[in-house]
Design a protein around this motif. Structure first.
Motif, PDB file in Angstrom:
ATOM      1  N   GLN A 168       0.813  -1.177   0.058  1.00 11.92           N
ATOM      2  CA  GLN A 168       0.011  -0.056   0.076  1.00 11.92           C
ATOM      3  C   GLN A 168       0.757   1.287  -0.003  1.00 11.92           C
ATOM      4  OE1 GLN A 168      -3.432  -0.062   2.547  1.00 11.92           O
ATOM      5  NE2 GLN A 168      -3.491   2.088   2.775  1.00 11.92           N
ATOM      6  N   LEU A 169       0.398   2.307  -0.811  1.00 14.06           N
ATOM      7  CA  LEU A 169       1.397   3.382  -1.174  1.00 14.06           C
ATOM      8  C   LEU A 169       1.245   4.296   0.513  1.00 14.06           C
ATOM      9  CD1 LEU A 169       2.551   5.489  -2.967  1.00 14.06           C
ATOM     10  CD2 LEU A 169       0.435   6.651  -2.779  1.00 14.06           C
ATOM     11  N   GLN A 170       2.596   4.579   0.720  1.00 13.95           N
ATOM     12  CA  GLN A 170       2.665   5.353   1.976  1.00 13.95           C
ATOM     13  C   GLN A 170       3.377   6.844   1.696  1.00 13.95           C
ATOM     14  OE1 GLN A 170       4.801   2.502   4.728  1.00 13.95           O
ATOM     15  NE2 GLN A 170       2.735   2.490   5.811  1.00 13.95           N
ATOM     16  N   LEU A 171       3.005   7.679   2.154  1.00 21.42           N
ATOM     17  CA  LEU A 171       3.687   9.135   2.052  1.00 21.42           C
ATOM     18  C   LEU A 171       4.196   9.731   3.300  1.00 21.42           C
ATOM     19  CD1 LEU A 171       0.650  10.404  -0.151  1.00 21.42           C
ATOM     20  CD2 LEU A 171       2.796   9.469  -1.061  1.00 21.42           C
ATOM     21  N   MET A 172       5.365  10.423   2.985  1.00 24.78           N
ATOM     22  CA  MET A 172       6.023  11.094   4.019  1.00 24.78           C
ATOM     23  C   MET A 172       6.479  12.420   3.735  1.00 24.78           C
ATOM     24  SD  MET A 172       8.913   9.914   6.735  1.00 24.78           S
ATOM     25  CE  MET A 172       7.922   8.422   7.349  1.00 24.78           C
ATOM     26  N   GLU A 173       5.945  13.523   4.352  1.00 26.12           N
ATOM     27  CA  GLU A 173       6.442  14.822   3.974  1.00 26.12           C
ATOM     28  C   GLU A 173       7.712  15.259   4.935  1.00 26.12           C
ATOM     29  OE1 GLU A 173       1.917  14.787   4.187  1.00 26.12           O
ATOM     30  OE2 GLU A 173       3.612  14.119   5.553  1.00 26.12           O
ATOM     31  N   SER A 174       8.311  16.134   4.433  1.00 27.15           N
ATOM     32  CA  SER A 174       9.528  16.897   4.978  1.00 27.15           C
ATOM     33  C   SER A 174       9.680  18.156   4.508  1.00 27.15           C
ATOM     34  CB  SER A 174      10.816  16.107   4.910  1.00 27.15           C
ATOM     35  OG  SER A 174      11.329  15.752   3.613  1.00 27.15           O
ATOM     36  N   GLY A 175      10.333  18.867   5.205  1.00 25.60           N
ATOM     37  CA  GLY A 175      10.873  20.183   4.629  1.00 25.60           C
ATOM     38  C   GLY A 175      10.179  21.506   5.317  1.00 25.60           C
ATOM     39  N   GLY A 176       9.103  21.228   6.271  1.00 21.69           N
ATOM     40  CA  GLY A 176       8.531  22.341   6.334  1.00 21.69           C
ATOM     41  C   GLY A 176       9.194  23.328   7.509  1.00 21.69           C
ATOM     42  N   GLY A 177       8.845  24.235   8.087  1.00 21.80           N
ATOM     43  CA  GLY A 177       9.779  25.064   8.975  1.00 21.80           C
ATOM     44  C   GLY A 177       9.129  26.260   9.008  1.00 21.80           C
ATOM     45  N   SER A 178       9.848  27.267   9.589  1.00 24.11           N
ATOM     46  CA  SER A 178       9.333  28.803   9.950  1.00 24.11           C
ATOM     47  C   SER A 178      10.092  29.607   8.984  1.00 24.11           C
ATOM     48  CB  SER A 178       9.687  29.172  11.385  1.00 24.11           C
ATOM     49  OG  SER A 178       8.657  28.435  12.077  1.00 24.11           O
TER      50      SER A 178
ATOM     51  N   SER B  30      11.444  31.448   1.440  1.00 20.98           N
ATOM     52  CA  SER B  30      11.029  30.242   0.306  1.00 20.98           C
ATOM     53  C   SER B  30      11.407  29.024   1.299  1.00 20.98           C
ATOM     54  CB  SER B  30      12.215  30.130  -0.788  1.00 20.98           C
ATOM     55  OG  SER B  30      11.971  31.219  -1.616  1.00 20.98           O
ATOM     56  N   LEU B  31      10.614  27.935   0.874  1.00 23.11           N
ATOM     57  CA  LEU B  31      10.749  26.843   1.686  1.00 23.11           C
ATOM     58  C   LEU B  31      10.374  25.564   0.268  1.00 23.11           C
ATOM     59  CD1 LEU B  31       8.705  26.850   5.028  1.00 23.11           C
ATOM     60  CD2 LEU B  31      11.190  26.424   4.542  1.00 23.11           C
ATOM     61  N   ARG B  32      11.065  24.599   0.610  1.00 22.18           N
ATOM     62  CA  ARG B  32      10.669  23.212  -0.487  1.00 22.18           C
ATOM     63  C   ARG B  32      10.422  22.172   0.424  1.00 22.18           C
ATOM     64  NH1 ARG B  32      14.259  19.700  -4.599  1.00 22.18           N
ATOM     65  NH2 ARG B  32      15.019  18.822  -2.808  1.00 22.18           N
ATOM     66  N   LEU B  33       9.194  21.791   0.106  1.00 20.43           N
ATOM     67  CA  LEU B  33       8.595  20.516   0.708  1.00 20.43           C
ATOM     68  C   LEU B  33       8.670  19.199  -0.137  1.00 20.43           C
ATOM     69  CD1 LEU B  33       4.911  21.887   2.074  1.00 20.43           C
ATOM     70  CD2 LEU B  33       7.180  22.166   3.284  1.00 20.43           C
ATOM     71  N   SER B  34       8.859  18.147   0.504  1.00 21.57           N
ATOM     72  CA  SER B  34       9.422  16.922   0.037  1.00 21.57           C
ATOM     73  C   SER B  34       8.475  16.023   0.310  1.00 21.57           C
ATOM     74  CB  SER B  34      10.884  16.552   0.449  1.00 21.57           C
ATOM     75  OG  SER B  34      11.672  17.382  -0.127  1.00 21.57           O
ATOM     76  N   CYS B  35       7.948  15.128  -0.858  1.00 23.72           N
ATOM     77  CA  CYS B  35       7.151  13.943  -0.284  1.00 23.72           C
ATOM     78  C   CYS B  35       7.703  12.476  -0.808  1.00 23.72           C
ATOM     79  CB  CYS B  35       5.623  14.306  -0.960  1.00 23.72           C
ATOM     80  SG  CYS B  35       4.440  12.827  -0.614  1.00 23.72           S
ATOM     81  N   ALA B  36       7.875  11.899   0.017  1.00 26.57           N
ATOM     82  CA  ALA B  36       8.594  10.540  -0.385  1.00 26.57           C
ATOM     83  C   ALA B  36       7.609   9.436  -0.289  1.00 26.57           C
ATOM     84  CB  ALA B  36       9.563  10.103   0.769  1.00 26.57           C
TER      85      ALA B  36
ATOM     86  N   ALA C 211      -0.026  26.945   7.431  1.00 28.21           N
ATOM     87  CA  ALA C 211      -0.696  25.780   7.378  1.00 28.21           C
ATOM     88  C   ALA C 211       0.260  24.369   7.678  1.00 28.21           C
ATOM     89  CB  ALA C 211      -1.720  25.465   6.207  1.00 28.21           C
ATOM     90  N   VAL C 212      -0.644  23.679   8.133  1.00 27.95           N
ATOM     91  CA  VAL C 212      -0.086  22.258   7.769  1.00 27.95           C
ATOM     92  C   VAL C 212      -0.485  21.964   6.336  1.00 27.95           C
ATOM     93  CG1 VAL C 212      -0.013  19.750   8.714  1.00 27.95           C
ATOM     94  CG2 VAL C 212      -0.510  21.567  10.162  1.00 27.95           C
ATOM     95  N   TYR C 213       0.796  21.127   5.650  1.00 21.80           N
ATOM     96  CA  TYR C 213       0.896  20.833   4.525  1.00 21.80           C
ATOM     97  C   TYR C 213       0.802  19.253   4.193  1.00 21.80           C
ATOM     98  CZ  TYR C 213       1.218  25.517   2.652  1.00 21.80           C
ATOM     99  OH  TYR C 213       0.998  27.068   2.536  1.00 21.80           O
ATOM    100  N   TYR C 214       0.051  18.903   3.380  1.00 19.51           N
ATOM    101  CA  TYR C 214      -0.051  17.418   3.362  1.00 19.51           C
ATOM    102  C   TYR C 214       0.114  17.018   1.870  1.00 19.51           C
ATOM    103  CZ  TYR C 214      -2.675  17.413   7.874  1.00 19.51           C
ATOM    104  OH  TYR C 214      -2.962  17.772   8.984  1.00 19.51           O
ATOM    105  N   CYS C 215       0.766  15.801   1.821  1.00 20.62           N
ATOM    106  CA  CYS C 215       0.956  15.154   0.493  1.00 20.62           C
ATOM    107  C   CYS C 215      -0.014  14.220   0.300  1.00 20.62           C
ATOM    108  CB  CYS C 215       2.535  14.510   0.535  1.00 20.62           C
ATOM    109  SG  CYS C 215       2.802  13.849  -1.073  1.00 20.62           S
TER     110      CYS C 215
END
Length: 131
Positions: A1-11, A17-23, A92-96
Motif C-alpha cells: 500500500q502506498l505510504q507518503l511522508m512529508e518533510s521540509g516544513g519550518g518557519s 522560500s521553502l521546499r517541501l518533499s514527499c517521499a 498551514a499544515v501541508y499534506y502530500c
C-alpha cells in the motif's frame, strides 16, 4: 500500500522560500495524481497544487500561482513543492496526497478537495510564515 511522508516544513519570514518533499513508498507513483493540500487554523482544507504522473501536467490554486511549483522526480519516487514569496496566509499544515488516476475524472476534481478523504495521505508538515 502506498505510504507518503512529508518533510521540509519550518518557519520562514514573509518573502522567504521553502521546499517541501514527499517521499513515496510501497508503490511507484507512475499512475497517480499527487498533490499538496493544506489546512490552516480555523479554515477548511484546501487543495494547493497537483501533478499528474502520466504527463506531468500541473494545476495550482489561484492564490499560489506564480509562487509555488510542484515537481516530481520519477527515479526517486518523490514529489516536491517549491514555495517562493511566502505570505503569512500560507501558514498551514501541508499534506502530500495521492490517488490512483482512475479515482478521479480530472485533476480539477482531485484538487477541489471534496472527495479526498479516502486518498493516501502523509502525516503533514507545518509551514509557518511570520515576521
Amino acid at each position: 500500500q502506498l505510504q507518503l511522508m512529508e518533510s521540509g516544513g519550518g518557519s520562514v519570514q514573509p518573502g522567504g522560500s521553502l521546499r517541501l518533499s514527499c517521499a513515496a513508498s510501497g508503490d511507484t507513483l507512475d499512475h497517480y495524481l499527487i498533490g499538496w493540500f493544506r489546512r490552516a487554523p480555523g479554515k477548511q482544507r484546501e487543495g494547493v497544487s497537483c501533478i499528474k504522473s502520466t504527463d506531468g501536467s500541473t494545476l495550482y490554486t489561484d492564490s499560489v500561482k506564480g509562487r509555488f511549483t510542484i515537481s516530481r522526480d520519477k527515479s526517486e519516487n518523490m514529489v516536491y513543492l517549491q514555495m517562493n514569496s511566502l505570505k503569512a496566509e500560507d501558514t498551514a499544515v501541508y499534506y502530500c496526497v495521492a490517488a490512483p488516476l482512475t479515482w478521479y475524472k480530472s485533476s480539477e476534481e482531485f484538487l477541489e478537495g471534496t472527495y479526498n478523504d479516502n486518498d493516501y495521505w502523509g502525516q503533514g508538515t507545518q509551514v509557518t510564515v511570520s515576521s
